[in-house]
Design a protein around this motif. Structure first.
Motif, PDB file in Angstrom:
ATOM      1  N   VAL A  30     -15.164   1.141  -8.434  1.00 56.97           N
ATOM      2  CA  VAL A  30     -14.315   1.737  -9.475  1.00 56.97           C
ATOM      3  C   VAL A  30     -12.991   1.577  -9.405  1.00 56.97           C
ATOM      4  O   VAL A  30     -12.246   1.861  -8.584  1.00 56.97           O
ATOM      5  CB  VAL A  30     -14.497   3.394  -9.464  1.00 56.97           C
ATOM      6  CG1 VAL A  30     -13.381   4.042 -10.593  1.00 56.97           C
ATOM      7  CG2 VAL A  30     -15.899   3.920  -9.497  1.00 56.97           C
ATOM      8  N   GLU A  31     -12.458   0.644 -10.334  1.00 60.91           N
ATOM      9  CA  GLU A  31     -11.101   0.027 -10.368  1.00 60.91           C
ATOM     10  C   GLU A  31     -10.299   1.214 -11.246  1.00 60.91           C
ATOM     11  O   GLU A  31     -10.243   1.245 -12.170  1.00 60.91           O
ATOM     12  CB  GLU A  31     -11.147  -1.245 -10.968  1.00 60.91           C
ATOM     13  CG  GLU A  31      -9.821  -2.038 -11.091  1.00 60.91           C
ATOM     14  CD  GLU A  31      -9.584  -3.140 -11.859  1.00 60.91           C
ATOM     15  OE1 GLU A  31      -9.097  -3.058 -12.803  1.00 60.91           O
ATOM     16  OE2 GLU A  31      -9.876  -4.087 -10.765  1.00 60.91           O
ATOM     17  N   GLU A  32      -9.453   1.995 -10.426  1.00 65.58           N
ATOM     18  CA  GLU A  32      -8.567   2.865 -10.725  1.00 65.58           C
ATOM     19  C   GLU A  32      -7.431   2.414 -11.804  1.00 65.58           C
ATOM     20  O   GLU A  32      -7.040   2.796 -12.748  1.00 65.58           O
ATOM     21  CB  GLU A  32      -7.949   3.758  -9.765  1.00 65.58           C
ATOM     22  CG  GLU A  32      -9.166   4.843  -9.337  1.00 65.58           C
ATOM     23  CD  GLU A  32      -8.614   5.831  -8.470  1.00 65.58           C
ATOM     24  OE1 GLU A  32      -7.542   6.527  -8.703  1.00 65.58           O
ATOM     25  OE2 GLU A  32      -9.213   6.205  -7.412  1.00 65.58           O
ATOM     26  N   ARG A  40      -6.161  -0.486  -7.084  1.00 63.36           N
ATOM     27  CA  ARG A  40      -6.952   0.633  -6.094  1.00 63.36           C
ATOM     28  C   ARG A  40      -8.211   0.629  -6.711  1.00 63.36           C
ATOM     29  O   ARG A  40      -8.590   0.710  -7.705  1.00 63.36           O
ATOM     30  CB  ARG A  40      -6.375   2.082  -6.462  1.00 63.36           C
ATOM     31  CG  ARG A  40      -7.016   3.111  -5.604  1.00 63.36           C
ATOM     32  CD  ARG A  40      -6.542   4.272  -5.803  1.00 63.36           C
ATOM     33  NE  ARG A  40      -5.264   4.692  -5.955  1.00 63.36           N
ATOM     34  CZ  ARG A  40      -4.258   5.230  -6.720  1.00 63.36           C
ATOM     35  NH1 ARG A  40      -5.096   5.833  -7.633  1.00 63.36           N
ATOM     36  NH2 ARG A  40      -3.238   5.362  -6.707  1.00 63.36           N
ATOM     37  N   CYS A  41      -9.152   0.468  -5.578  1.00 68.76           N
ATOM     38  CA  CYS A  41     -10.758   0.689  -5.859  1.00 68.76           C
ATOM     39  C   CYS A  41     -10.955   1.771  -5.085  1.00 68.76           C
ATOM     40  O   CYS A  41     -10.541   2.030  -3.928  1.00 68.76           O
ATOM     41  CB  CYS A  41     -11.150  -0.695  -5.208  1.00 68.76           C
ATOM     42  SG  CYS A  41     -10.575  -2.117  -5.898  1.00 68.76           S
ATOM     43  N   THR A  42     -12.171   2.400  -5.430  1.00 67.33           N
ATOM     44  CA  THR A  42     -12.608   3.751  -5.054  1.00 67.33           C
ATOM     45  C   THR A  42     -14.317   3.556  -5.483  1.00 67.33           C
ATOM     46  O   THR A  42     -14.848   3.064  -5.890  1.00 67.33           O
ATOM     47  CB  THR A  42     -12.191   4.980  -5.999  1.00 67.33           C
ATOM     48  OG1 THR A  42     -10.854   4.923  -6.152  1.00 67.33           O
ATOM     49  CG2 THR A  42     -12.715   6.280  -5.456  1.00 67.33           C
ATOM     50  N   ASP A  49     -10.899   5.586  -1.078  1.00 65.95           N
ATOM     51  CA  ASP A  49     -10.335   4.554  -1.845  1.00 65.95           C
ATOM     52  C   ASP A  49      -9.724   3.673  -0.958  1.00 65.95           C
ATOM     53  O   ASP A  49      -9.191   4.049   0.055  1.00 65.95           O
ATOM     54  CB  ASP A  49      -9.644   5.249  -3.143  1.00 65.95           C
ATOM     55  CG  ASP A  49      -8.476   6.250  -2.501  1.00 65.95           C
ATOM     56  OD1 ASP A  49      -8.215   6.953  -3.390  1.00 65.95           O
ATOM     57  OD2 ASP A  49      -8.273   6.298  -1.410  1.00 65.95           O
ATOM     58  N   GLN A  51      -5.805   1.038  -1.584  1.00 63.53           N
ATOM     59  CA  GLN A  51      -4.927   0.230  -2.371  1.00 63.53           C
ATOM     60  C   GLN A  51      -4.671  -1.039  -1.913  1.00 63.53           C
ATOM     61  O   GLN A  51      -4.333  -1.176  -0.744  1.00 63.53           O
ATOM     62  CB  GLN A  51      -3.843   1.291  -2.651  1.00 63.53           C
ATOM     63  CG  GLN A  51      -2.920   0.710  -3.770  1.00 63.53           C
ATOM     64  CD  GLN A  51      -2.318   2.292  -4.238  1.00 63.53           C
ATOM     65  OE1 GLN A  51      -2.633   2.881  -4.982  1.00 63.53           O
ATOM     66  NE2 GLN A  51      -1.136   2.509  -3.557  1.00 63.53           N
TER      67      GLN A  51
END
Length: 117
Positions: A30-32, A40-42, A49, A51
């Protein structure tokens, strides 16, 4: 100051290349957000997550962690009162956060941030 989240900031030479590895291998799918110099990826399953930061758009250093708070102004006042080195002044950034960087006594640079809605 009430801390609501702490995010590891990984200094990488290239955000896109790093993102491909961390999303592919670790499953942080999930790319915030992605501003080119920071993303930031989660994990969709756990909320873990990371960063990825190649540089900072306005600050002189890349922080080791980002500490999200509900009172960045109060945190800044307290940091100044305690005599901590402010590395990046309290600033409302163009991308919608209000933040400052300080140097912890061990030398670690910390981004203290409030994500404005």
């Amino acid at each position: 100051m009430r801390v609501t989240r702490i995010i590891a900031d990984l200094h990488v030479p290239d955000v896109a290349t790093a993102k491909a590895f961390y999303t592919g291998f670790l499953g942080l799918s999930v790319e915030e957000f992605d501003l080119g110099w920071v993303a930031r990826c989660t994990s969709p399953n756990t909320g873990a997550d990371l960063q990825l930061v190649s540089r900072d758009a306005t600050a002189p250093e890349v922080p080791a962690i980002s500490v999200v708070t509900d009172d960045v102004d109060g945190a800044h006042a307290e940091a100044r009162e305690l005599g901590y080195e402010i590395v990046h002044p309290l600033t409302t950034e163009a991308w919608g956060v209000r933040r400052f960087f300080l140097r912890a006594p061990d030398g670690t640079v910390i981004n203290v941030v409030d994500h404005r809605d």
